[in-house]
Design a protein around this motif. Structure first.
Motif, PDB file in Angstrom:
ATOM      1  N   GLU A 294      -6.731   0.813 -50.772  1.00 33.97           N
ATOM      2  CA  GLU A 294      -5.502   0.248 -51.291  1.00 33.97           C
ATOM      3  C   GLU A 294      -4.479   1.447 -50.922  1.00 33.97           C
ATOM      4  O   GLU A 294      -4.628   2.689 -50.955  1.00 33.97           O
ATOM      5  CB  GLU A 294      -5.542   0.135 -52.777  1.00 33.97           C
ATOM      6  N   SER A 295      -3.055   1.042 -50.891  1.00 32.78           N
ATOM      7  CA  SER A 295      -1.884   1.901 -50.579  1.00 32.78           C
ATOM      8  C   SER A 295      -1.022   2.116 -51.768  1.00 32.78           C
ATOM      9  O   SER A 295      -0.656   0.860 -52.443  1.00 32.78           O
ATOM     10  CB  SER A 295      -1.397   1.335 -49.242  1.00 32.78           C
ATOM     11  N   GLY A 296      -0.875   3.266 -52.096  1.00 34.81           N
ATOM     12  CA  GLY A 296      -0.165   3.444 -53.261  1.00 34.81           C
ATOM     13  C   GLY A 296       1.387   2.858 -53.074  1.00 34.81           C
ATOM     14  O   GLY A 296       2.292   2.316 -53.840  1.00 34.81           O
ATOM     15  N   SER A 297       1.885   3.157 -51.803  1.00 34.58           N
ATOM     16  CA  SER A 297       2.949   2.986 -51.524  1.00 34.58           C
ATOM     17  C   SER A 297       3.271   1.417 -51.468  1.00 34.58           C
ATOM     18  O   SER A 297       4.140   0.973 -51.797  1.00 34.58           O
ATOM     19  CB  SER A 297       3.407   3.005 -50.033  1.00 34.58           C
ATOM     20  N   THR A 298       2.252   0.483 -51.022  1.00 35.25           N
ATOM     21  CA  THR A 298       2.354  -0.835 -51.155  1.00 35.25           C
ATOM     22  C   THR A 298       2.371  -1.237 -52.464  1.00 35.25           C
ATOM     23  O   THR A 298       3.122  -2.255 -52.724  1.00 35.25           O
ATOM     24  CB  THR A 298       0.984  -1.512 -50.208  1.00 35.25           C
ATOM     25  N   ILE A 299       1.758  -0.570 -53.396  1.00 36.35           N
ATOM     26  CA  ILE A 299       1.880  -1.159 -54.643  1.00 36.35           C
ATOM     27  C   ILE A 299       3.188  -1.120 -55.221  1.00 36.35           C
ATOM     28  O   ILE A 299       3.741  -1.801 -55.947  1.00 36.35           O
ATOM     29  CB  ILE A 299       0.851  -0.097 -55.760  1.00 36.35           C
ATOM     30  N   LEU A 300       3.658   0.212 -54.801  1.00 35.58           N
ATOM     31  CA  LEU A 300       5.199   0.263 -55.599  1.00 35.58           C
ATOM     32  C   LEU A 300       6.374  -0.688 -54.622  1.00 35.58           C
ATOM     33  O   LEU A 300       7.133  -0.977 -55.323  1.00 35.58           O
ATOM     34  CB  LEU A 300       5.711   1.698 -55.107  1.00 35.58           C
ATOM     35  N   TYR A 301       6.190  -1.016 -53.634  1.00 37.18           N
ATOM     36  CA  TYR A 301       6.984  -1.979 -52.867  1.00 37.18           C
ATOM     37  C   TYR A 301       6.663  -3.440 -53.141  1.00 37.18           C
ATOM     38  O   TYR A 301       7.419  -4.279 -52.926  1.00 37.18           O
ATOM     39  CB  TYR A 301       6.780  -1.733 -51.271  1.00 37.18           C
ATOM     40  N   MET A 302       5.519  -3.746 -53.643  1.00 42.94           N
ATOM     41  CA  MET A 302       5.128  -5.142 -53.569  1.00 42.94           C
ATOM     42  C   MET A 302       6.101  -6.171 -54.621  1.00 42.94           C
ATOM     43  O   MET A 302       6.368  -7.021 -54.246  1.00 42.94           O
ATOM     44  CB  MET A 302       3.685  -5.259 -54.311  1.00 42.94           C
ATOM     45  N   ASP A 303       7.048  -5.641 -55.490  1.00 47.60           N
ATOM     46  CA  ASP A 303       7.820  -6.163 -56.612  1.00 47.60           C
ATOM     47  C   ASP A 303       8.732  -6.630 -55.518  1.00 47.60           C
ATOM     48  O   ASP A 303       9.878  -7.553 -55.986  1.00 47.60           O
ATOM     49  CB  ASP A 303       8.089  -5.537 -57.744  1.00 47.60           C
ATOM     50  N   CYS A 304       9.139  -5.962 -54.535  1.00 46.02           N
ATOM     51  CA  CYS A 304      10.504  -6.533 -53.751  1.00 46.02           C
ATOM     52  C   CYS A 304      10.192  -7.768 -52.960  1.00 46.02           C
ATOM     53  O   CYS A 304      10.820  -8.363 -52.340  1.00 46.02           O
ATOM     54  CB  CYS A 304      10.685  -5.577 -52.344  1.00 46.02           C
ATOM     55  N   LEU A 305       8.769  -8.300 -53.052  1.00 47.13           N
ATOM     56  CA  LEU A 305       8.699  -9.573 -52.564  1.00 47.13           C
ATOM     57  C   LEU A 305       8.687 -10.535 -53.810  1.00 47.13           C
ATOM     58  O   LEU A 305       8.475 -11.826 -53.412  1.00 47.13           O
ATOM     59  CB  LEU A 305       7.121  -9.696 -52.130  1.00 47.13           C
ATOM     60  N   SER A 306       9.350 -10.153 -54.861  1.00 43.74           N
ATOM     61  CA  SER A 306       9.620 -11.178 -56.057  1.00 43.74           C
ATOM     62  C   SER A 306      11.152 -10.924 -56.495  1.00 43.74           C
ATOM     63  O   SER A 306      11.812 -10.405 -55.938  1.00 43.74           O
ATOM     64  CB  SER A 306       8.590 -10.572 -57.147  1.00 43.74           C
ATOM     65  N   ASP A 307      11.116 -11.718 -57.549  1.00 46.36           N
ATOM     66  CA  ASP A 307      12.585 -11.607 -58.030  1.00 46.36           C
ATOM     67  C   ASP A 307      12.785 -10.426 -58.970  1.00 46.36           C
ATOM     68  O   ASP A 307      13.877 -10.070 -59.165  1.00 46.36           O
ATOM     69  CB  ASP A 307      12.682 -12.817 -59.165  1.00 46.36           C
TER      70      ASP A 307
ATOM     71  N   LEU B 261      -8.538 -14.978 -62.571  1.00 41.28           N
ATOM     72  CA  LEU B 261      -7.012 -15.386 -63.222  1.00 41.28           C
ATOM     73  C   LEU B 261      -6.218 -15.806 -62.205  1.00 41.28           C
ATOM     74  O   LEU B 261      -5.396 -16.804 -62.713  1.00 41.28           O
ATOM     75  CB  LEU B 261      -6.380 -14.151 -63.749  1.00 41.28           C
ATOM     76  N   TYR B 262      -6.096 -15.512 -60.909  1.00 42.09           N
ATOM     77  CA  TYR B 262      -5.137 -15.708 -60.059  1.00 42.09           C
ATOM     78  C   TYR B 262      -5.391 -17.214 -59.644  1.00 42.09           C
ATOM     79  O   TYR B 262      -4.447 -17.953 -59.378  1.00 42.09           O
ATOM     80  CB  TYR B 262      -5.103 -14.952 -58.806  1.00 42.09           C
TER      81      TYR B 262
ATOM     82  N   ARG C 253       4.735 -10.794 -57.648  1.00 48.47           N
ATOM     83  CA  ARG C 253       4.547 -11.841 -56.712  1.00 48.47           C
ATOM     84  C   ARG C 253       3.632 -12.814 -57.077  1.00 48.47           C
ATOM     85  O   ARG C 253       3.731 -14.032 -56.789  1.00 48.47           O
ATOM     86  CB  ARG C 253       4.463 -11.187 -55.236  1.00 48.47           C
ATOM     87  N   ALA C 254       2.247 -12.213 -57.168  1.00 50.80           N
ATOM     88  CA  ALA C 254       1.042 -13.232 -57.610  1.00 50.80           C
ATOM     89  C   ALA C 254       1.484 -14.180 -58.790  1.00 50.80           C
ATOM     90  O   ALA C 254       1.192 -15.580 -58.647  1.00 50.80           O
ATOM     91  CB  ALA C 254      -0.052 -12.585 -57.646  1.00 50.80           C
ATOM     92  N   ASP C 255       1.946 -13.715 -59.576  1.00 52.10           N
ATOM     93  CA  ASP C 255       2.175 -14.256 -60.931  1.00 52.10           C
ATOM     94  C   ASP C 255       3.188 -15.415 -60.648  1.00 52.10           C
ATOM     95  O   ASP C 255       3.034 -16.467 -61.222  1.00 52.10           O
ATOM     96  CB  ASP C 255       2.929 -13.478 -62.043  1.00 52.10           C
ATOM     97  N   ILE C 256       4.215 -15.367 -59.915  1.00 53.57           N
ATOM     98  CA  ILE C 256       5.222 -16.181 -59.777  1.00 53.57           C
ATOM     99  C   ILE C 256       4.918 -17.351 -58.631  1.00 53.57           C
ATOM    100  O   ILE C 256       5.121 -18.503 -58.533  1.00 53.57           O
ATOM    101  CB  ILE C 256       6.631 -15.889 -59.471  1.00 53.57           C
ATOM    102  N   LEU C 257       3.666 -17.164 -57.992  1.00 54.11           N
ATOM    103  CA  LEU C 257       3.192 -17.903 -57.023  1.00 54.11           C
ATOM    104  C   LEU C 257       2.097 -18.881 -57.911  1.00 54.11           C
ATOM    105  O   LEU C 257       2.292 -20.135 -57.647  1.00 54.11           O
ATOM    106  CB  LEU C 257       2.444 -17.374 -55.968  1.00 54.11           C
TER     107      LEU C 257
END
Length: 548
Positions: A56-69, A209-210, A462-466
């Motif tokens: 997993e990428s720590g950077s990706t985790i931190l950026y992922m909310d940019c795919l959401s509101d 859950l998803y 992102r996963a939650d709003i999907l």
């Protein structure tokens, strides 16, 4: 040695820096070669470290909310903005989550470990189990985001890797088999950096859950609880600091070390322009608006006391611990206390405000920055190469996943309320008002909001709003990711004594002054486009996802 084998071994040259503590002691200290590999148990352990490198990428985790509101990424070359605003396409897919490098390493380990004659059976089973969890995590990520991908074993050449995609359901079955086989052979207590029984159960829980498999999600959450080794960190803020990295709340995190393998540039990318940061990933006003008042009332409820001109006043304490908002105090990389001001174009004395959104590309366009993982900034010797270790799974997710699943199965209960209250009270919020949240539908609203603010900035939004649906039956993303993304407009009084009221916001500011960008979300955005390069290289893959 075939080409795939050479490629994987080359990737292990730096694999020894994946994690910390005792795990690092097993890392390879020199290049692995065909003559020395797969002879001893130590060889298998070294190669397993290579499987962890990039799981997993720590950077990706931190950026992922940019795919959401809840997040925004200004710099288009980083790849997240196109997905966040809905302009991605097969030829310009933005950030890519598609890849088989880690899966290939795991497959090779699972095959080659059988050649080691003297490895103790318990150790062999544990190594195999860890590799299967890593592989399952890779497939889970791709499956949820892309909706079905090929299952690739160990191709001897490029042609053998050109396989048709499996269905989403087939990938889910494959993931479940890997995890169910792995869990009995995993250790319960593991060094930081290793995936143990709790992490495998957490992945099984999250995946269930998803996809709305409520009973399975609840059962796996309960199994984690029953392990008896995890608990909530008393301080919510400490959890996201270097000092909190050993917290009993953390089930799995991506480990980094400053001098061996630091977390790229992510912390510097999160900090504000005036301290030399890039403001590459920043929170939004939509997130600010989601927090309750500290009384437990929502901002639109009668008697809440919410003042739109002072929107940071008397809110859920997690707001201030998660977001650096205008008027708030923050600690600079040099250890000085400063006041964050992103509202005024000039500062007292006429000096240009480097944090005003229009001052520079590196100024936060939303006027907000993250406190999670960055407060205080002086905890890191170098903000561009830190030992920040972003969390993948933590115990609060277990409690809220159990609560969500049980509410969907049977509605409100004392058990559900109790688990939500553990999370809320840890943050300084009051217990759930059971009279107000007495039905499945009302409690669902609270659980969704609680999950939203508890995990803001941790990559789950992102996963939650999907997966969450509104009363109209549409994905929540169709509501929150369609329309303008706006920032707050106003002024900061640096002489104010209360950080929560130093900023005065103008709710009636013209739309043109508030606009950050326009965003679009269409129903087929549920799945990301398969990158065109994947289709070009693999003619057997099949068609792209519908709508692209």
């Amino acid at each position: 040695m075939n080409n795939l084998y050479k490629y994987l071994l080359a990737g292990l040259l730096t694999a020894g820096s994946v994690s910390c503590s005792g795990f690092l002691d097993t890392a390879p200290r020199s290049q692995l070669s065909q003559k020395t590999t797969w002879k001893t148990a130590e060889d298998a352990e070294k190669f397993l470290v290579g499987c962890y490198d990039g799981w997993e990428s720590g950077s990706t985790i931190l950026y992922m909310d940019c795919l959401s509101d809840f997040g925004f990424s200004f710099h288009t070359h980083e790849g997240f903005r196109a997905i966040g605003n809905g302009t991605m396409s097969p030829s310009n897919p933005g950030a890519s989550f598609y890849g088989y490098a880690i899966i290939g390493r795991c497959n090779l380990l699972l095959k080659q470990i059988e050649q080691i004659p003297s490895i103790p059976e318990a150790q062999k089973k544990r190594i195999i189990a860890e590799a299967k969890v890593i592989r399952a995590y890779q497939y889970f990520t791709m499956n949820f985001l892309y909706g079905g991908v090929p299952i690739i074993d160990l191709p001897q050449n490029a042609d053998e890797a050109r396989l048709p995609r499996k269905s989403e359901a087939e990938i889910r079955t494959y993931i479940a088999k890997d995890l169910d086989e792995a869990i009995p052979d995993l250790q319960t207590s593991v060094p930081r950096g290793r995936l143990g029984k709790g992490a495998a159960l957490a992945l099984r829980m999250r995946e269930a859950l998803y996809y709305g498999d409520w009973q399975l999600a609840k059962d796996k959450a309960q199994e984690i609880i029953s392990l008896g080794i995890y608990s909530l960190e008393p301080s919510y803020q400490k959890l996201f600091t270097v000092a909190g990295q050993g917290s009993p709340e953390i089930i799995a995190a991506v480990q980094y070390l400053e001098t061996v393998k630091p977390l790229d540039t992510s912390i510097g990318s999160m900090l504000n322009n005036s301290v030399g940061g890039w403001s590459s990933m920043v929170p939004t006003a939509n997130l600010v608006n989601t927090y309750e008042m500290k009384s437990g009332l929502t901002t639109d409820e009668a008697g809440s006391g919410y003042d739109p001109t002072h929107p940071f006043k008397d809110r859920d304490p997690r707001l201030g611990m998660t977001i650096c908002f205008p008027g708030a105090n923050y600690i600079t990389p040099e250890g000085k206390t400063a006041i964050y001001n992103s509202l005024d174009q000039t500062l007292p004395g006429g000096k240009k405000n480097e944090d005003f959104p229009e001052s520079a590309n590196n100024s936060s366009k939303t006027g907000l920055t993250w406190n999670k993982y960055t407060y205080p900034a002086n905890q890191y010797a170098d903000m561009w190469a830190t030992n920040a270790s972003p969390i993948v799974f933590r115990y609060a997710e277990v409690l809220l996943s159990y609560a969500e699943a049980e509410n969907e199965l049977h509605g409100p209960s004392a058990d559900v309320y109790a688990k939500i209250n553990l999370v809320r009270q840890r943050a300084g919020m009051p217990v759930v008002d059971q009279a107000k949240y007495a039905t499945k539908e009302k409690l669902r609203e609270l659980i969704h909001r609680e999950r939203a603010v508890e995990f803001a900035g941790e990559g789950l939004r992102r996963a939650d709003i999907l997966r969450w649906k509104g009363t109209d039956g549409k994905m929540l993303a169709e509501t929150v990711l369609n329309g303008p993304l706006e920032r707050m407009v106003g002024t900061v009084n640096p002489a104010g004594s209360d950080p929560e009221t130093r900023a005065t916001i103008n709710p009636s500011a013209p739309a043109s002054a508030k606009l950050v960008e326009s965003r679009t979300f269409r129903p087929h955005f549920r799945y990301l486009p398969i990158p065109q390069w994947v289709l070009d290289r693999n003619p057997h893959f099949g068609r792209n996802n519908p709508g692209y």
